[in-house]
Design an enzyme around this catalytic site. Structure first.
Site, PDB file in Angstrom:
ATOM      1  N   TYR A 121      56.637 -14.948 -58.558  1.00 38.85           N
ATOM      2  CA  TYR A 121      56.570 -15.378 -59.965  1.00 38.85           C
ATOM      3  C   TYR A 121      55.285 -16.171 -60.215  1.00 38.85           C
ATOM      4  O   TYR A 121      54.589 -15.970 -61.216  1.00 38.85           O
ATOM      5  CB  TYR A 121      57.811 -16.219 -60.281  1.00 38.85           C
ATOM      6  CG  TYR A 121      57.963 -16.651 -61.719  1.00 38.85           C
ATOM      7  CD1 TYR A 121      58.468 -15.778 -62.687  1.00 38.85           C
ATOM      8  CD2 TYR A 121      57.625 -17.946 -62.124  1.00 38.85           C
ATOM      9  CE1 TYR A 121      58.624 -16.185 -64.008  1.00 38.85           C
ATOM     10  CE2 TYR A 121      57.777 -18.360 -63.441  1.00 38.85           C
ATOM     11  CZ  TYR A 121      58.280 -17.475 -64.379  1.00 38.85           C
ATOM     12  OH  TYR A 121      58.435 -17.890 -65.700  1.00 38.85           O
ATOM     13  N   VAL A 177      58.804  -2.860 -70.220  1.00 37.94           N
ATOM     14  CA  VAL A 177      57.349  -3.101 -70.200  1.00 37.94           C
ATOM     15  C   VAL A 177      56.691  -2.652 -68.898  1.00 37.94           C
ATOM     16  O   VAL A 177      55.477  -2.658 -68.792  1.00 37.94           O
ATOM     17  CB  VAL A 177      56.987  -4.582 -70.472  1.00 37.94           C
ATOM     18  CG1 VAL A 177      57.355  -4.988 -71.883  1.00 37.94           C
ATOM     19  CG2 VAL A 177      57.575  -5.525 -69.427  1.00 37.94           C
ATOM     20  N   LYS A 206      52.288 -15.242 -62.755  1.00 35.90           N
ATOM     21  CA  LYS A 206      51.925 -16.097 -63.890  1.00 35.90           C
ATOM     22  C   LYS A 206      50.486 -16.592 -63.780  1.00 35.90           C
ATOM     23  O   LYS A 206      49.788 -16.707 -64.798  1.00 35.90           O
ATOM     24  CB  LYS A 206      52.913 -17.262 -64.000  1.00 35.90           C
ATOM     25  CG  LYS A 206      54.333 -16.816 -64.369  1.00 35.90           C
ATOM     26  CD  LYS A 206      54.355 -16.091 -65.707  1.00 35.90           C
ATOM     27  CE  LYS A 206      55.756 -15.739 -66.173  1.00 35.90           C
ATOM     28  NZ  LYS A 206      55.770 -15.063 -67.473  1.00 35.90           N
ATOM     29  N   ILE A 230      62.145 -24.387 -70.219  1.00 27.97           N
ATOM     30  CA  ILE A 230      62.641 -24.191 -71.587  1.00 27.97           C
ATOM     31  C   ILE A 230      64.089 -23.706 -71.478  1.00 27.97           C
ATOM     32  O   ILE A 230      64.404 -22.847 -70.649  1.00 27.97           O
ATOM     33  CB  ILE A 230      61.795 -23.126 -72.332  1.00 27.97           C
ATOM     34  CG1 ILE A 230      60.285 -23.448 -72.267  1.00 27.97           C
ATOM     35  CG2 ILE A 230      62.260 -22.982 -73.784  1.00 27.97           C
ATOM     36  CD1 ILE A 230      59.848 -24.730 -72.936  1.00 27.97           C
TER      37      ILE A 230
END
Ligand code: NAP
Length: 243
Positions: free
Chosen positions: A149, A58, A153, A182
């Site tokens: 990060y 990506v 985000k 998660i």
């Protein structure tokens, strides 16, 4: 009747974790899938009905543009994009090299931009579409050792709002999901002690599972459930953040 019967859904980061769980749920709801990942797609996902796979990084603008064109040519349209490709890296800020910062921004923020940039024209042409960007609750609350990060985000949440404002009048609804911890390979390498301590801090007392995030993506992708979400960031996060 499935909630996504006949719709074409592109999912990035589809080979693992939240992306793979979303692929399974969307297929069960009748979607035709285009699965993008830097890694080959696992065999069990190939049996999910009408599926095309695109080994795509990506961060590579030309490759993302090509993959979206292939999807549109093969399936005739793109109705839904879920941008789940992402990486996580931990390093103290005072040791963070510019290259390491740039790399996380390239995958976790620029990758989301590129996927939306090259999928959205097909949606605008059709006068309808849904873009769902996977952010993180760390983009809201911050996190030590994660400056790159967190910046990426938080950037995804801001990007989502900007795209939502611009594209909603053209029928394309853009929203984000900011999961809490998660259980996926992304955090699978963390020490067990960290996981126990982190889980104990959560009001729910446990991490989420990818199958518990996918239904939020389905809500945003489907109608009428997702019809009036515009620029929102939904938080399946075990109570970690309550904005
Ligand atoms: P995952 O299981 O590692 O899945 C992410 C997938 O994206 C992997 O297959 C990964 O490949 C792939 N990927 C990495 N870089 C890529 C690139 N440049 N181009 C295309 N694909 C690429 O992680 P996950 O937990 O499902 O994460 C999905 C999204 O949720 C990410 O954006 C992540 O930041 C976000 N999120 C996760 C959590 C969590 O606790 N798990 C919490 C909040 C937000 P590799 O395995 O080779 O890297």
């Amino acid at each position: 009747m499935g909630a996504l019967d006949g719709q074409v859904a592109v999912i990035t980061g589809a080979s693992s974790g939240i992306g793979a769980a979303t692929a399974r749920l969307f297929a069960a709801e009748g979607a035709r899938l285009a699965l993008l990942d830097v890694n080959p797609v696992p065999g069990d996902l190939l049996g999910l009905g009408e599926v095309t796979t695109h080994v795509t990084d990506v961060t590579d603008a030309a490759a993302v543009e090509r993959a979206m064109a292939e999807v549109a040519e093969r399936h005739g349209r793109i109705d839904v994009l879920v941008s789940s490709a992402g990486i996580l890296d931990r390093v103290p800020f005072l040791e963070m090299s510019p290259e390491r910062f740039d790399h996380i921004i390239a995958v976790d923020l620029r990758g989301v931009f590129l996927a939306a940039r090259y999928a959205a024209p097909y949606m605008v042409e059709a006068g309808r579409g849904r873009i769902i960007n996977i952010a993180s609750q760390l983009g809201i609350k911050g996190g030590a050792g994660l400056a790159h990060y967190v910046a990426a985000k938080a950037g995804v949440i801001g990007l989502t709002k900007a795209l939502a404002l611009e594209l909603a009048p053209m029928g394309v609804l853009v929203n984000a999901i900011a999961p809490g911890p998660i259980e996926t390979p992304l955090i699978g390498g963390r020490p067990e002690e960290w996981k126990r301590e982190k889980a104990a801090e959560l009001p729910l007392g446990r991490f989420g599972r990818p199958e518990e995030v996918a239904p939020t993506a389905l809500l945003l992708a489907s109608s009428p459930g997702g019809d009036i979400y515009v620029g929102q960031t939904l938080g399946p996060n075990s109570g970690d953040v309550m904005p």
